[in-house]
Structure formats: structure tokens, C-alpha cells
Write a protein that holds these residues in place. Structure first.
Motif, short mmCIF file in Angstrom:
data_model
loop_
_atom_site.label_atom_id
_atom_site.label_comp_id
_atom_site.label_asym_id
_atom_site.label_seq_id
_atom_site.Cartn_x
_atom_site.Cartn_y
_atom_site.Cartn_z
N GLU A 52 -27.62 55.49 -30.16
CA GLU A 52 -27.62 56.92 -30.53
C GLU A 52 -26.21 57.37 -30.88
OE1 GLU A 52 -30.21 58.81 -31.10
OE2 GLU A 52 -31.58 57.22 -30.50
N ALA A 53 -25.25 57.01 -30.04
CA ALA A 53 -23.86 57.41 -30.29
C ALA A 53 -23.34 56.77 -31.57
CB ALA A 53 -22.98 57.03 -29.09
N LEU A 54 -23.64 55.49 -31.77
CA LEU A 54 -23.15 54.80 -32.95
C LEU A 54 -23.73 55.40 -34.22
CD1 LEU A 54 -21.60 52.59 -34.42
CD2 LEU A 54 -23.55 51.07 -34.01
N LEU A 55 -25.05 55.60 -34.25
CA LEU A 55 -25.69 56.12 -35.46
C LEU A 55 -25.35 57.58 -35.71
CD1 LEU A 55 -29.12 54.30 -35.26
CD2 LEU A 55 -27.09 53.69 -36.60
N SER A 56 -25.04 58.30 -34.66
CA SER A 56 -24.59 59.68 -34.83
C SER A 56 -23.20 59.71 -35.47
CB SER A 56 -24.56 60.38 -33.47
OG SER A 56 -24.05 61.68 -33.60
N ALA A 57 -22.32 58.80 -35.03
CA ALA A 57 -20.96 58.74 -35.57
C ALA A 57 -20.91 58.09 -36.94
CB ALA A 57 -20.05 57.97 -34.61
N ASN A 58 -21.82 57.14 -37.22
CA ASN A 58 -21.75 56.35 -38.45
C ASN A 58 -23.17 56.06 -38.95
OD1 ASN A 58 -20.94 54.71 -40.53
ND2 ASN A 58 -19.69 53.36 -39.26
#
Length: 119
Positions: A52-58
């Protein structure tokens, strides 16, 4: 997001670099680097990735993961757990991906999405 899977040494990264025009210095090898770089190679090393954090950032990242679920089932319980975690991570990511491709002997097989377009 695009998910690229395939066995070790099957040409996944070379394929992505060829398709995108990115260079090797634009490839992340840790989740921290993947927050800002367009390609993340070695996803199988991070089965507890906070997707979730990764796809939100990138959200447009290209993820590359070695297939680890084929072959002989390891006797070591920790290895079996790791393989299951990687498989489940790939399943979750594949559901969200715009495209999923499997690379075998350097040849792409489109599993999901339009094979004729690359962002």
C-alpha cells in the motif's frame, strides 16, 4: 503498476529496460529506493513489503519478481513460508496491476493487460 514475473536469469530486467528505455541506474533494489525509482527488481526478497505504501508513493512502478513457487518443495519450514508469502504477495499485486507479464527464456507472455502498449 506493471508486474513482471519469471524464473531466475530469464531476462526479466533486460526485457523491462529494453521496453521502457530506462537505464540500470533507474532500478531500485530495496523498498526505500522503490519509492522514487521507476523499476523495482528483486521483489521476492521482500515478502513482507508494504505494498500500500509503495503503490501510494509510486503508482506507476514496474515490479520484477523471481518465481519461487515452482520446483521441489523445500524441507525447511521457513523456506516454505517464504515461498508462500512471495506467492501471496504476487497474487495481490497481480489483481491490482494494469499488466502482468511472465518472461521465460527472454520471451514475454502477457498474462494480463494489453501486450501492445508500454507506458
Amino acid at each position: 503498476m506493471i508486474l513482471i514475473i519469471g524464473g531466475a536469469a530469464q531476462g526479466k530486467l533486460d526485457y523491462v529496460l529494453q521496453q521502457t528505455g530506462y537505464s540500470p541506474d533507474q532500478v531500485a533494489h530495496t523498498p526505500e529506493e522503490a519509492q522514487t525509482l521507476p523499476i523495482f527488481d528483486g521483489l521476492e526478497l521482500w515478502p513482507d513489503l508494504d505494498e500500500e505504501a509503495l503503490l501510494s508513493a509510486n503508482p506507476d512502478i514496474i515490479l520484477i519478481c523471481d518465481e519461487v513457487g515452482c520446483g521441489v518443495v523445500p524441507m525447511d519450514p521457513a523456506q516454505r513460508t517464504w515461498r508462500e508469502q512471495v506467492g501471496r504477495l504476487c497474487c495481490r499485486l497481480a489483481k491490482r496491476a494494469q499488466r502482468v507479464e511472465r518472461i521465460f527464456c527472454g520471451l514475454p507472455m502477457t498474462l494480463k493487460g494489453d501486450p501492445s502498449t508500454w507506458n
